[in-house]
Design an enzyme around this catalytic site. Structure first.
Site, PDB file in Angstrom:
ATOM      1  N   SER A  67       0.833  -1.217   0.047  1.00  0.00           N
ATOM      2  CA  SER A  67      -0.021   0.130  -0.059  1.00  0.00           C
ATOM      3  C   SER A  67       0.705   1.212   0.038  1.00  0.00           C
ATOM      4  CB  SER A  67      -1.026   0.072   1.020  1.00  0.00           C
ATOM      5  OG  SER A  67      -0.345   0.135   2.433  1.00  0.00           O
ATOM      6  N   LYS A 104       0.678   4.570   6.924  1.00  0.00           N
ATOM      7  CA  LYS A 104      -0.119   5.386   5.910  1.00  0.00           C
ATOM      8  C   LYS A 104       0.396   6.822   5.838  1.00  0.00           C
ATOM      9  CE  LYS A 104      -2.984   2.205   4.211  1.00  0.00           C
ATOM     10  NZ  LYS A 104      -2.388   0.809   4.547  1.00  0.00           N
TER      11      LYS A 104
END
Length: 146
Positions: A67, A104
């Protein structure tokens, strides 16, 4: 170790490698024409001294998942995470979200928080009151194998 479907973070305590030092050749490695080998001056480098500013609040974590590949975080990279740093918009953070760790990019705007992956194949996560959410630490460095 806590896992989820997009990442797996394995945490390491810095004391496990404290005091370890490796040789460094302080000559500036040329990306153009090679310089003569005799110009190299060997010294020792402590990765803790270079990468860790706050020893008591810094941890290492190994990541797997895709990701964050657009931010240069690849499978098996070692993250240096400082828990004493204040979270800010656009920083890369290790977060605890609904019982799982994830890494993230933080997006903060108009009182809202999003977790932005750096891969278009993964969704942006909007943090709401319904989430069990904690910003665990800020990524300060990434150690890669080449």
């Amino acid at each position: 170790m806590v896992t989820n479907s997009s990442e797996r973070l394995t945490f390491f305590i810095p004391e496990a490698i404290e005091g370890a030092s490796v040789p460094i050749f302080d000559a500036g490695i040329s990306a153009g024409f090679p310089s003569p080998a005799e110009d190299f001056n060997e010294q020792h480098l402590s990765l803790d001294e270079e990468l860790v500013k706050n020893k008591e609040t810094t941890f290492y974590a190994r990541v797997s998942g895709q990701s964050m590949i657009g931010a240069g975080l690849d499978d098996n990279d070692l993250l240096v995470i400082d828990r004493s740093l204040e979270p800010e918009n656009n920083k890369i953070a290790v977060c605890f979200l609904d019982g799982e760790f994830t890494v993230k990019r933080l997006r903060v705007s108009d009182g809202e928080v999003w977790l932005q992956p750096e891969n278009p194949n993964y969704p942006i996560i909007n943090i709401t009151e319904d989430n069990n959410f904690l910003i665990w630490g800020i990524v300060t460095n990434v150690i890669k194998k080449v």
